[in-house]
Design a protein around this motif. Structure first.
Motif, mmCIF file in Angstrom:
data_model
loop_
_atom_site.group_PDB
_atom_site.id
_atom_site.type_symbol
_atom_site.label_atom_id
_atom_site.label_comp_id
_atom_site.label_asym_id
_atom_site.label_seq_id
_atom_site.Cartn_x
_atom_site.Cartn_y
_atom_site.Cartn_z
ATOM 1 N N GLU A 192 -0.378 12.998 -0.843
ATOM 2 C CA GLU A 192 0.096 11.796 -1.376
ATOM 3 C C GLU A 192 0.947 12.043 -2.536
ATOM 4 N N ARG A 224 -0.199 -3.844 -9.124
ATOM 5 C CA ARG A 224 -0.282 -5.218 -8.518
ATOM 6 C C ARG A 224 -0.838 -5.191 -6.968
ATOM 7 N N PRO A 269 -0.932 7.284 2.180
ATOM 8 C CA PRO A 269 -0.164 8.265 3.083
ATOM 9 C C PRO A 269 0.811 7.467 4.244
ATOM 10 N N ASP A 305 -4.902 3.040 8.369
ATOM 11 C CA ASP A 305 -6.142 2.195 8.305
ATOM 12 C C ASP A 305 -6.021 0.906 8.429
ATOM 13 N N GLY A 321 0.918 -1.256 0.109
ATOM 14 C CA GLY A 321 0.042 -0.074 0.028
ATOM 15 C C GLY A 321 0.758 1.158 0.034
ATOM 16 N N ILE A 341 -20.626 10.610 0.019
ATOM 17 C CA ILE A 341 -19.612 11.693 -0.293
ATOM 18 C C ILE A 341 -19.189 11.595 -2.005
ATOM 19 N N PRO A 390 -14.682 9.712 10.119
ATOM 20 C CA PRO A 390 -13.686 10.747 9.815
ATOM 21 C C PRO A 390 -13.844 11.986 10.423
ATOM 22 N N GLN A 426 -8.862 12.616 11.612
ATOM 23 C CA GLN A 426 -7.632 12.172 12.266
ATOM 24 C C GLN A 426 -6.928 10.927 11.702
ATOM 25 N N GLY A 427 -7.851 10.252 10.689
ATOM 26 C CA GLY A 427 -7.041 9.118 10.227
ATOM 27 C C GLY A 427 -6.130 8.987 9.549
ATOM 28 N N LEU A 428 -5.738 10.014 8.582
ATOM 29 C CA LEU A 428 -4.579 10.104 7.894
ATOM 30 C C LEU A 428 -3.514 10.479 8.684
ATOM 31 N N ASN A 429 -3.839 11.544 9.464
ATOM 32 C CA ASN A 429 -2.466 11.807 10.456
ATOM 33 C C ASN A 429 -2.187 10.655 11.727
HETATM 34 C C1 LIG Z 1 -14.795 11.004 3.381
HETATM 35 C C2 LIG Z 1 -13.419 10.804 4.149
HETATM 36 C C3 LIG Z 1 -12.843 11.797 4.639
HETATM 37 C C4 LIG Z 1 -11.715 11.874 5.394
HETATM 38 N N1 LIG Z 1 -11.277 12.989 6.089
HETATM 39 C C5 LIG Z 1 -9.916 13.002 6.886
HETATM 40 C C6 LIG Z 1 -9.201 13.906 7.183
HETATM 41 O O1 LIG Z 1 -9.971 15.305 6.971
HETATM 42 N N2 LIG Z 1 -8.118 14.095 7.964
HETATM 43 C C7 LIG Z 1 -7.521 12.814 8.021
HETATM 44 O O2 LIG Z 1 -6.439 12.603 8.668
HETATM 45 N N3 LIG Z 1 -8.234 11.453 7.702
HETATM 46 C C8 LIG Z 1 -9.065 11.476 6.874
HETATM 47 N N4 LIG Z 1 -9.818 10.525 6.345
HETATM 48 C C9 LIG Z 1 -9.062 9.351 6.283
HETATM 49 C C10 LIG Z 1 -8.061 9.040 5.326
HETATM 50 O O3 LIG Z 1 -8.425 9.031 4.297
HETATM 51 C C11 LIG Z 1 -7.365 7.572 5.702
HETATM 52 O O4 LIG Z 1 -7.288 7.455 7.130
HETATM 53 C C12 LIG Z 1 -6.223 7.639 5.036
HETATM 54 O O5 LIG Z 1 -6.084 7.503 3.773
HETATM 55 C C13 LIG Z 1 -5.367 6.198 5.666
HETATM 56 O O6 LIG Z 1 -4.102 6.146 5.096
HETATM 57 P P1 LIG Z 1 -3.548 4.683 4.694
HETATM 58 O O7 LIG Z 1 -2.180 4.938 3.971
HETATM 59 O O8 LIG Z 1 -3.315 3.957 6.151
HETATM 60 O O9 LIG Z 1 -4.528 3.692 3.887
HETATM 61 P P2 LIG Z 1 -5.228 4.282 2.333
HETATM 62 O O10 LIG Z 1 -5.192 5.643 2.416
HETATM 63 O O11 LIG Z 1 -6.540 3.479 2.349
HETATM 64 O O12 LIG Z 1 -3.933 3.448 1.444
HETATM 65 C C14 LIG Z 1 -4.155 2.155 1.382
HETATM 66 C C15 LIG Z 1 -3.370 1.945 -0.019
HETATM 67 O O13 LIG Z 1 -3.218 0.367 -0.027
HETATM 68 C C16 LIG Z 1 -3.500 0.142 -1.644
HETATM 69 N N5 LIG Z 1 -4.071 -1.274 -1.426
HETATM 70 C C17 LIG Z 1 -5.014 -1.944 -0.751
HETATM 71 N N6 LIG Z 1 -4.954 -2.966 -0.728
HETATM 72 C C18 LIG Z 1 -3.714 -3.518 -1.475
HETATM 73 C C19 LIG Z 1 -3.440 -4.693 -1.748
HETATM 74 N N7 LIG Z 1 -3.914 -5.948 -1.294
HETATM 75 N N8 LIG Z 1 -2.029 -4.670 -2.345
HETATM 76 C C20 LIG Z 1 -1.494 -3.653 -2.654
HETATM 77 N N9 LIG Z 1 -1.918 -2.368 -2.417
HETATM 78 C C21 LIG Z 1 -3.155 -2.194 -1.799
HETATM 79 C C22 LIG Z 1 -4.677 0.999 -1.928
HETATM 80 O O14 LIG Z 1 -4.628 1.191 -3.152
HETATM 81 C C23 LIG Z 1 -4.099 2.417 -1.193
HETATM 82 O O15 LIG Z 1 -3.315 3.101 -1.907
HETATM 83 C C24 LIG Z 1 -11.011 10.722 5.669
HETATM 84 C C25 LIG Z 1 -11.650 9.411 4.975
HETATM 85 C C26 LIG Z 1 -12.712 9.657 4.269
HETATM 86 C C27 LIG Z 1 -13.277 8.445 3.666
#
Ligand SMILES: Cc1cc2nc3c(=O)[nH]c(=O)nc-3n(C[C@H](O)[C@H](O)[C@H](O)COP(=O)(O)OP(=O)(O)OC[C@H]3O[C@@H](n4cnc5c(N)ncnc54)[C@H](O)[C@@H]3O)c2cc1C
Length: 500
Positions: free
Chosen positions: A104, A122, A14, A284, A11, A178, A291, A295-298
């Motif tokens: 990103e 992949r 972020p 995540d 993945g 959304i 959301p 706080q999720g991305l952070n």
């Molecule tokens: C509507 C909405 C609003 C939000 N607002 C906020 C906000 O204001 N502030 C905040 O901090 N957070 C917010 N969030 C949450 C935030 O988007 C997530 O917490 C954040 O994207 C998590 O990052 P991550 O890298 O852990 O996971 P993700 O962003 O989900 O990234 C996972 C990555 O893994 C890849 N992947 C998945 N499965 C596989 C696999 N089997 N093999 C290879 N690749 C794979 C995906 O393509 C993706 O690129 C919001 C979320 C939503 C839905």
């Protein structure tokens, strides 16, 4: 057996990007497997970075890249009360409005500069682990072997499921659609609250003027509508969105040409373990929640900064594998609190009269200065306190970005952390510290600082004579008569002393 990389990350969201950069900075051979063909992201998702995340980017010398594109703003609110942190003792007393696709893109540029390989297009489909590594299966039939695998693959994490790690928590009680789309008619811009919940329409393009969001006059909109009942897990359609808009606004404003439609809920779950053998989870993949509060991305980016240097030291064989257990011990409670806060946020949004009374009570409380400071520090990640035992108030807390004076001139503390290496900062008259057995890992810096030591929410604390700072910017040891044990702290965090 040959290794394709020391660490494979599933993945490139972020969390995965941040983790890859931290590992690469520490000299680890790291690669990412990402199912998306490019970094392009459908929809805007997260709206920005909070103060502590910006500080962490500043610790690596890359905050300016984000600040140049985003807009500093006081967006925090809870129970309808604005949580302004402009008086906080940090160089970044604000959140940065910047959509996730830009966050990103900038992170991917940084990872690229650090020469991390990303296997795009992949998916990781499964893995098996043994005593020395993990065999990772990809959707194109290829297999890659690494010493460790980190699942940064989002809320539906394949890695978490394949590892058999439980994901206990709570099913959704509310859901929202959304989307980003065009409207044929002029909409009511801004937020609206009714018996069903919160809804909002805003232009994707906006400016901050006098601290307020001012939407562009035209262009695509971002729509959020709370649904009457929790929606199905299937992908929502334009028709679903149109019907939901009509049921709330009485019109769908002629919505058309969506570039993204999605559904989010308040499902709240957390991985029971952040590590199983050679497999770890972050972002995540380890925690999902409503959301609200952004706080999720952070939290994911901060998981990555906590894990990166520890995993690097284990891979580089400077620390034993047990160092990885501190990742779960430190980060699980942080996300558990985020989950609690977001659940409280949802509960306070309910429209019955008793909840309305509770909302007013909480709002009254948060308008007082002390509760506002304490709670805002939680929301913006500035009060994180890892339990490193009793001692000085700095122990386990973030090191402030002080303006130091050294023999070579002025120097910011965060500049010392750019290379993600630990620092022993001596602020006393003479060093007297012998860190020769750790000199290959730890930088000893002699400096002076005459200002106040002030921590968010806590206020002024006693000036220490020395501090040992971990690569993630948290204080591992404080030098004062009541806090002995520098050699123990160095060994615990940065491995046993090198043989003379
Ligand atoms: C509507 C909405 C609003 C939000 N607002 C906020 C906000 O204001 N502030 C905040 O901090 N957070 C917010 N969030 C949450 C935030 O988007 C997530 O917490 C954040 O994207 C998590 O990052 P991550 O890298 O852990 O996971 P993700 O962003 O989900 O990234 C996972 C990555 O893994 C890849 N992947 C998945 N499965 C596989 C696999 N089997 N093999 C290879 N690749 C794979 C995906 O393509 C993706 O690129 C919001 C979320 C939503 C839905």
């Amino acid at each position: 057996m040959t290794m394709d990389a020391d660490v494979l990350i599933a993945g490139a969201g972020p969390t995965g990007l941040m983790l890859a950069s931290e590992l690469a900075l520490a000299g680890v051979d790291v690669a990412i497997v990402e199912r998306r063909e490019s970094q392009a992201l459908a929809g805007s998702r997260a709206g920005g970075l909070h103060s502590r995340s910006i500080e962490m980017l500043d610790q690596r010398g890359i905050a300016d890249r984000f600040l140049a594109e985003g807009r500093p703003v006081q967006v925090g609110q809870f129970s309808g009360v604005a949580l302004d942190i402009s008086d906080f003792p940090t160089r970044h007393p604000y959140s940065l409005g910047l959509w996730q696709n830009h966050i990103e893109r900038i992170l991917a540029g940084w990872v690229d500069e650090l020469r991390v390989t990303i296997h795009r297009g992949r998916k990781v489909t499964g893995f098996s682990q043994d005593d020395t590594g993990v065999d990772v299966e990809l959707s194109d039939g290829q297999r890659l072997r690494a010493r460790y695998l980190v699942g940064c693959d989002g809320g539906r994490s394949r890695i978490r499921k394949a590892a058999g790690i439980e994901f206990p928590g709570w099913d959704p009680t509310t859901s929202s659609l959304i989307a980003e789309a065009e409207l044929a008619e002029e909409p009511e811009l801004g937020m609206r609250q009714d018996a069903r919940g919160i809804h909002g329409i805003g232009r994707v393009e906006y400016e901050i003027r006098d601290g307020k969001v001012v939407f562009a006059d035209s262009g695509p909109v971002r729509v959020m509508v709370t649904e009457a009942q929790v929606g199905p897990s299937s992908e929502p359609t334009l028709r679903d969105l149109s019907e939901a808009l009509v049921s709330v606004y009485g019109t769908d404003y002629g919505i058309h040409s969506p570039t993204w439609i999605s559904r989010f809920t308040d499902m709240t779950r957390q991985a029971a373990a952040y590590r199983k053998g050679r497999v770890l989870l972050a972002g995540d993949a380890a925690h999902v929640h409503y959301p609200a509060g952004g706080q999720g991305l952070n939290t994911g980016v901060q998981d990555a900064v906590n894990l990166g240097w520890k995993l690097a030291q284990v891979v580089n064989r400077t620390s034993p594998e047990s160092l990885l257990d501190t990742y779960h011990a430190e980060r699980h409670p942080v996300a558990a609190r985020v989950l609690r806060t977001t659940m409280a946020h949802v509960a306070l949004g309910r429209q019955d009269e008793r909840t309305a009374a509770l909302r007013v009570t909480i709002a009254e409380l948060l308008r007082s200065d002390e509760p506002r400071r304490r709670f805002a520090a939680v929301m913006f990640g500035l009060d994180i306190h890892y339990d490193l035992g009793a001692g000085h108030q700095l122990l386990g807390r973030r090191m402030p970005d002080l303006d130091l004076v050294t023999a070579d001139g002025p120097l910011r503390v965060f500049t010392l952390l750019h290379k993600a290496r630990p620092v022993l900062l001596n602020l006393g008259v003479s060093s007297g510290f012998d860190i020769a057995p750790w000199a290959d890992r730890v930088q000893l810096v002699n400096a002076t600082y005459d200002g106040v030591w002030e921590l968010p929410a806590l206020g002024a604390v006693t000036a220490p004579t020395a501090v040992l700072i971990r690569p993630d910017g948290y204080v591992a040891w404080v030098g004062e008569p009541t806090q002995p044990g520098l050699a123990d702290a160095l060994t615990t965090w940065f491995g046993p002393p090198a043989a003379a």
